[in-house]
Design an enzyme around this catalytic site. Structure first.
Site, PDB file in Angstrom:
ATOM      1  CB  THR A   1       3.529  18.669  16.714  1.00 26.55           C
ATOM      2  OG1 THR A   1       4.304  18.469  17.301  1.00 26.55           O
ATOM      3  CG2 THR A   1       3.527  18.565  14.848  1.00 26.55           C
TER       4      THR A   1
ATOM      5  CE  LYS B   1       0.550  18.641  12.207  1.00 22.23           C
ATOM      6  NZ  LYS B   1      -1.052  17.718  12.507  1.00 22.23           N
TER       7      LYS B   1
HETATM    8  P1  NAD Z   1      -2.351   8.811  14.467  1.00 23.89           P
HETATM    9  O1  NAD Z   1      -1.340   8.597  13.612  1.00 23.89           O
HETATM   10  O2  NAD Z   1      -2.893   7.870  15.711  1.00 23.89           O
HETATM   11  O3  NAD Z   1      -3.732   9.115  13.571  1.00 23.89           O
HETATM   12  C1  NAD Z   1      -4.036   9.716  12.660  1.00 23.89           C
HETATM   13  C2  NAD Z   1      -5.160   9.247  12.295  1.00 23.89           C
HETATM   14  O4  NAD Z   1      -5.571   9.986  10.832  1.00 23.89           O
HETATM   15  C3  NAD Z   1      -5.484   8.220  11.378  1.00 23.89           C
HETATM   16  O5  NAD Z   1      -6.255   7.678  12.296  1.00 23.89           O
HETATM   17  C4  NAD Z   1      -5.177   7.885  10.085  1.00 23.89           C
HETATM   18  O6  NAD Z   1      -5.766   6.343   9.419  1.00 23.89           O
HETATM   19  C5  NAD Z   1      -5.904   9.667   9.611  1.00 23.89           C
HETATM   20  N1  NAD Z   1      -5.248   9.916   8.544  1.00 23.89           N
HETATM   21  C6  NAD Z   1      -4.403   9.991   8.043  1.00 23.89           C
HETATM   22  N2  NAD Z   1      -4.186  10.597   7.113  1.00 23.89           N
HETATM   23  C7  NAD Z   1      -5.581  10.828   6.410  1.00 23.89           C
HETATM   24  C8  NAD Z   1      -6.177  11.747   5.450  1.00 23.89           C
HETATM   25  N3  NAD Z   1      -4.950  11.603   4.345  1.00 23.89           N
HETATM   26  N4  NAD Z   1      -7.450  11.386   6.027  1.00 23.89           N
HETATM   27  C9  NAD Z   1      -7.993  11.392   7.209  1.00 23.89           C
HETATM   28  N5  NAD Z   1      -7.734  10.601   7.893  1.00 23.89           N
HETATM   29  C10 NAD Z   1      -6.624   9.981   7.522  1.00 23.89           C
HETATM   30  O7  NAD Z   1      -1.984  10.431  15.703  1.00 23.89           O
HETATM   31  P2  NAD Z   1      -1.981  11.280  16.211  1.00 23.89           P
HETATM   32  O8  NAD Z   1      -0.833  10.791  17.493  1.00 23.89           O
HETATM   33  O9  NAD Z   1      -3.986  11.109  16.798  1.00 23.89           O
HETATM   34  O10 NAD Z   1      -2.048  12.937  16.410  1.00 23.89           O
HETATM   35  C11 NAD Z   1      -3.146  13.257  15.826  1.00 23.89           C
HETATM   36  C12 NAD Z   1      -2.918  14.774  15.079  1.00 23.89           C
HETATM   37  O11 NAD Z   1      -2.381  15.523  16.664  1.00 23.89           O
HETATM   38  C13 NAD Z   1      -1.970  15.259  14.168  1.00 23.89           C
HETATM   39  O12 NAD Z   1      -2.146  16.018  13.043  1.00 23.89           O
HETATM   40  C14 NAD Z   1       0.006  14.837  14.875  1.00 23.89           C
HETATM   41  O13 NAD Z   1       0.385  15.842  14.049  1.00 23.89           O
HETATM   42  C15 NAD Z   1      -1.139  15.425  16.490  1.00 23.89           C
HETATM   43  N6  NAD Z   1      -0.503  15.390  17.463  1.00 23.89           N
HETATM   44  C16 NAD Z   1       0.029  14.868  17.797  1.00 23.89           C
HETATM   45  C17 NAD Z   1       1.167  14.535  18.681  1.00 23.89           C
HETATM   46  C18 NAD Z   1       1.494  12.818  19.583  1.00 23.89           C
HETATM   47  O14 NAD Z   1       2.045  13.538  20.721  1.00 23.89           O
HETATM   48  N7  NAD Z   1       1.066  12.153  19.847  1.00 23.89           N
HETATM   49  C19 NAD Z   1       1.389  15.455  19.681  1.00 23.89           C
HETATM   50  C20 NAD Z   1       1.382  16.910  19.062  1.00 23.89           C
HETATM   51  C21 NAD Z   1       0.204  16.801  18.032  1.00 23.89           C
END
Ligand code: NAD
Ligand code: TYD
Length: 360
Positions: free
Chosen positions: A137, A167
């Site tokens: 992120t 992160k």
């Molecule tokens: P989300 O919370 O919707 O999805 C996260 C997923 O990871 C979930 O399905 C959860 O069950 C799974 N998970 C969590 N811990 C776990 C573990 N220990 N083992 C296996 N699975 C696990 O989040 P998202 O918004 O889809 O984000 C996905 C990635 O993108 C993350 O790493 C986040 O930091 C990054 N990100 C998100 C955004 C945003 O705006 N949403 C922006 C930049 C980066």
């Protein structure tokens, strides 16, 4: 399972991961094994449309389970691992940082270790093209002032929340596995995503749910905080390009070139809701009349902005969708997927609302 490429996608039942998996598998560009712990934000229904598709397998499990990860790697021999798995909500990290340290740092290290051990067994040609793509992120870079230049890949890390600190730590470990052991990793740092299937604790889907039920739309502080918004499918298109042509050991910033204050975002959304549901317009101010300023988030980063010149120059990627067009698509999806919305508003979701908003 599939003639072309095959990837292991961790966290693929979440918001961005499911978009990535659906795109790859339905587009016929690769087979996928999705591994997900199914925390409160992970939702197997996000992948329902792949049921019976022989290019997709779902493996429930934690990235911190080395035995399971190793077994999946040996069984499927993927061409790459794409790691979306993480605890992701800043406000939850403020309420309790522990799960963030556990999943985003400790479990991630286990995933890296198991990946490295398996990668070392690969024949040279396969080892050379294998990628470990880690999704991170822009929040690791900290907060910008109104006139500061946007984050580049060289901006020093300065995370302010327990989420962004976890992160940042994960990015450092991923980088270290490249520098120390040669694992062919790539890290991406992306700005705020929005789109279908985002768990409604985040600003845009929370505002949609509240507006649909005529409840106040809570905006932290003055509402002037700025985020750089990117439609989720644009993010996933960037990730596919990076997987194919990104350079190992590099980091790539991904952004929407679409900076908006939170009030701008929610006012635009309310105008779209007024159009989509004129009969439900609450009062003369329309849905915007529901906007309510509430107590600020502690340590609330003022502004994020991404300079994505590197991926534009090297890989020719650009965000395709304007914010207004993406928001319209997003709202349409939520309006047309009421069953999904109902299902995610579980007891756990209601507990969170009570915890975060009741005495705000
Ligand atoms: P989300 O919370 O919707 O999805 C996260 C997923 O990871 C979930 O399905 C959860 O069950 C799974 N998970 C969590 N811990 C776990 C573990 N220990 N083992 C296996 N699975 C696990 O989040 P998202 O918004 O889809 O984000 C996905 C990635 O993108 C993350 O790493 C986040 O930091 C990054 N990100 C998100 C955004 C945003 O705006 N949403 C922006 C930049 C980066
Ligand atoms: P969020 O969707 O939680 O993403 P992030 O904190 O990772 O950027 O929040 C986006 C912005 O909206 C952020 O400035 C915090 C703000 N916000 C509110 O004003 N009210 C809310 O109820 C939520 C959840 C967020």
């Amino acid at each position: 399972m599939h003639n072309g490429k095959l990837y292991l996608v961790t966290g693929g039942a979440g918001f961005i991961g499911s978009c990535f998996v659906l795109g790859l598998v339905k587009g016929g560009r690769a087979g996928v094994v999705t591994m997900d712990k199914l925390t409160y934000s992970g939702n197997p229904h996000n992948l329902d449309s792949l049921a019976g598709n022989n290019r997709h397998r779902f493996a429930p499990g934690d990235i911190g389970d080395a035995v399971l990860v190793s077994r999946l790697l040996r069984a499927h021999e993927p061409d790459g691992i794409i790691n979306f798995a993480a605890e992701t909500h800043v406000d939850r990290s403020i309420a309790d940082p522990a799960p963030f340290v556990q999943s985003n740092v400790a479990a991630l290290c286990t995933l890296l270790g198991a990946s490295l051990e398996w990668w070392k067994t690969l024949p040279p040609a396969k080892a050379a093209t294998f990628r470990f793509l880690h999704i991170s992120t822009d929040e690791v870079f900290g907060s910008l002032g109104p006139g500061d230049p946007a984050f580049t890949e060289e901006t020093p890390y300065a995370p302010n929340s327990p989420y962004s600190a976890s992160k940042a730590a994960s990015d450092h470990f991923v980088r270290a596995f490249h520098e120390t052991y040669g694992l062919p990793v790539i890290i991406t740092n992306c700005s705020n995503n929005y789109g279908p299937r985002q768990f409604p604790e985040k600003l845009i889907p929370l505002a949609i749910i509240n507006a649909l039920s005529g409840h106040p739309i809570p905006i932290y502080g003055s509402g002037e905080n700025i985020r750089d918004w990117l439609y989720v499918e644009d993010h996933c298109a960037a990730l596919e390009l990076i997987l194919e042509r990104g350079r190992p050991g590099q980091t790539y910033n991904i952004g929407g070139k679409s900076e908006k204050s939170n009030l701008e975002v929610i006012r635009t959304l309310c105008a779209l809701l007024d159009e989509a549901r004129p009969e439900r317009k609450p009062g003369s101010a329309g849905h915007a009349g529901l906007i309510t300023l509430v107590k600020d988030r502690p340590g609330h980063d003022f502004r994020y902005a991404i300079n994505c010149g590197k991926i534009e120059r090297e890989l020719g990627w650009h965000p395709a969708l304007s914010f207004e067009a993406g928001l319209r698509r997003t709202l349409d999806w939520y309006l047309n997927n009421r069953a999904w919305l109902e299902q995610v508003q579980s007891g756990e979701y209601r507990r969170w609302l009570e915890h975060n908003y009741q005495n705000r």
